[in-house]
Design an enzyme around this catalytic site. Structure first.
Site, short mmCIF file in Angstrom:
data_model
loop_
_atom_site.label_atom_id
_atom_site.label_comp_id
_atom_site.label_asym_id
_atom_site.label_seq_id
_atom_site.Cartn_x
_atom_site.Cartn_y
_atom_site.Cartn_z
N ARG A 13 0.84 -1.18 0.00
CA ARG A 13 0.00 0.00 0.00
C ARG A 13 0.89 1.25 0.00
NH1 ARG A 13 -3.28 -0.67 5.24
NH2 ARG A 13 -4.24 1.28 4.56
N SER A 15 0.68 4.23 1.85
CA SER A 15 0.85 5.12 2.99
C SER A 15 2.30 5.12 3.46
CB SER A 15 -0.06 4.70 4.15
OG SER A 15 0.40 3.49 4.72
N LYS A 84 -2.51 -7.86 11.09
CA LYS A 84 -3.86 -7.71 11.65
C LYS A 84 -4.89 -7.37 10.57
CE LYS A 84 -3.12 -2.91 13.20
NZ LYS A 84 -4.18 -2.22 12.47
N ASP A 85 -4.43 -6.94 9.38
CA ASP A 85 -5.35 -6.66 8.27
C ASP A 85 -5.62 -7.90 7.43
OD1 ASP A 85 -5.47 -3.96 8.95
OD2 ASP A 85 -3.83 -3.42 7.61
N THR A 125 -10.94 6.37 17.76
CA THR A 125 -10.45 5.08 17.29
C THR A 125 -11.45 4.51 16.29
OG1 THR A 125 -9.85 2.81 17.88
CG2 THR A 125 -11.52 3.86 19.24
N LEU A 128 -13.46 -1.40 16.93
CA LEU A 128 -14.43 -1.84 17.92
C LEU A 128 -13.73 -2.48 19.12
CD1 LEU A 128 -17.19 -3.39 15.61
CD2 LEU A 128 -17.19 -1.14 16.72
N ARG A 129 -12.63 -3.15 18.86
CA ARG A 129 -11.86 -3.79 19.93
C ARG A 129 -11.37 -2.74 20.93
NH1 ARG A 129 -6.48 -3.78 20.81
NH2 ARG A 129 -6.14 -2.70 18.83
N ARG A 130 -10.80 -1.66 20.42
CA ARG A 130 -10.31 -0.61 21.31
C ARG A 130 -11.47 0.09 22.02
NH1 ARG A 130 -6.05 1.45 16.75
NH2 ARG A 130 -4.25 0.17 17.39
N ARG A 147 -10.88 7.88 10.84
CA ARG A 147 -10.23 7.23 9.70
C ARG A 147 -9.01 8.06 9.30
NH1 ARG A 147 -12.61 4.04 5.99
NH2 ARG A 147 -10.43 3.75 5.37
N GLY A 148 -8.20 7.48 8.44
CA GLY A 148 -7.01 8.18 7.96
C GLY A 148 -5.75 7.49 8.42
N ASN A 149 -4.62 7.89 7.84
CA ASN A 149 -3.35 7.29 8.23
C ASN A 149 -2.90 7.82 9.58
OD1 ASN A 149 -2.20 9.85 7.71
ND2 ASN A 149 -1.71 9.30 5.60
N VAL A 150 -1.78 7.34 10.04
CA VAL A 150 -1.28 7.72 11.37
C VAL A 150 -1.13 9.22 11.48
CG1 VAL A 150 0.69 7.56 12.94
CG2 VAL A 150 -0.17 5.50 11.81
N THR A 152 -2.55 11.62 9.82
CA THR A 152 -3.85 12.30 9.80
C THR A 152 -4.53 12.21 11.16
OG1 THR A 152 -4.16 11.88 7.44
CG2 THR A 152 -6.14 12.31 8.74
N ARG A 153 -4.47 11.06 11.78
CA ARG A 153 -5.11 10.89 13.09
C ARG A 153 -4.44 11.76 14.14
NH1 ARG A 153 -7.39 4.71 13.33
NH2 ARG A 153 -7.70 4.47 11.09
N CYS A 240 -13.41 -6.73 11.19
CA CYS A 240 -13.70 -5.35 11.59
C CYS A 240 -15.06 -5.21 12.26
CB CYS A 240 -13.62 -4.43 10.38
SG CYS A 240 -11.96 -4.32 9.67
#
Length: 293
Positions: A13, A15, A84-85, A125, A128-130, A147-150, A152-153, A240
């Site tokens: 990807r 990013s 994890k993806d 976040t 749902l886990r978090r 949403r968004g990359n690191v 952006t968050r 997810c």
């Protein structure tokens, strides 16, 4: 140019984090085999739709399907994913050929420690886990999707859209991001996602010579741990759309300690742990315990 000299094409990807992870794998593979490796940037559905929640997009294969298609077509020789993806079942014709040594699996909160946030503070976040684990400890907080990359968050937090955001420590480490307002959770405080901190390197079953090369960067201890975690998730059923977490660590000798937490349809949160030497069997047993126990 002979086959042994031709660069291996690695699908990733686009990013910054994905490229950092893939470059790490490329360097390790080059050191182990002497083969040059070049990156090919591939856009995925999860990358193209950055507004809707992941659960609304369907979850399965959001960040992997396009890379897997190019593997099958032979336009790349390997693909690198955040483990994890990666769905827990191998797609037809493909195999999880290497799992390099796992990075730090912990989650972190950026902004302020969870206990220090004021009542009603907004925590960002997309997981749902978090969300499940944050609200179990601080039901007075407001957890909102992000949403968004690191980068952006982090920007959204710094601009005041959120009082804190939760991220994976491995991602921050791989990007070289250090801040004074980062507080890690221990795996006991927040059970990590299945495979968090690990990378999955896929190859094609039709290219056995490539699979031999990829085996040189496989870490047996990491593979054993994540095999137990992925067996849990496969048995429990998840992605997810499910609030579930599982984390394995190696204790004395060959003993694995597996801890899991899930949220039932009625909102009840259940936890369980187990020890054993057969990781996949342990993961399946723990999943059955939490599903029916």
């Amino acid at each position: 140019m002979s086959t042994d000299e031709r660069p291996l094409r690695l699908g990733t990807r686009g990013s910054n984090l994905a490229r950092a992870q893939s470059s790490q794998v490329a360097r390790a593979l080059h050191r182990a085999t002497g083969r040059p490796v070049e990156l090919k940037i591939i856009s995925t559905r999860g990358d193209r739709d950055r507004t809707r929640p992941l659960a609304a997009l369907g979850g399965k294969g959001l960040f992997t399907a396009e890379l897997e298609a190019e593997l099958r077509e032979g336009t790349i020789e390997l693909a690198v994913h955040s483990l994890k993806d990666l769905p827990t079942e191998d797609p037809d014709g493909l195999v999880l050929a290497a799992i390099p040594t796992r990075a730090d699996p912990r989650d972190v909160i950026v902004g302020a420690p969870l206990e220090a946030l004021p009542v009603g503070a907004v925590v960002g976040t997309g997981s749902l886990r978090r969300k499940m684990q944050v609200l179990a400890r601080r039901p007075d907080l407001a957890v909102r999707g992000i949403r968004g990359n690191v980068e952006t968050r982090l920007r959204k937090r710094d601009e005041g859209d959120y009082d804190a955001v939760i991220l994976a420590k491995a991602g921050l480490d791989r990007l070289g991001i250090t801040r004074d307002d980062i507080t890690p959770f221990s795996p006991g405080q927040m059970v990590p996602a299945v495979g968090q901190g690990a990378l999955g390197v896929q190859g094609s079953l039709h290219r056995p010579e490539i699979l031999v090369l990829l085996k040189t960067i496989d870490d047996p201890v990491t593979r054993r741990r994540v095999a137990a975690e992925r067996a849990f998730l496969r048995t429990f059923g998840g992605g997810c759309n499910v609030a579930a977490a599982c984390y394995a660590r190696v204790e004395a000798g060959d003993v694995l300690h597996l801890r899991a937490v899930v949220q039932q349809d009625d909102g009840e949160i259940k936890q369980a742990e187990a020890r054993g030497v057969d990781g996949p069997a342990l993961g399946r047993m723990l999943a059955e315990t939490l599903r029916f126990g």
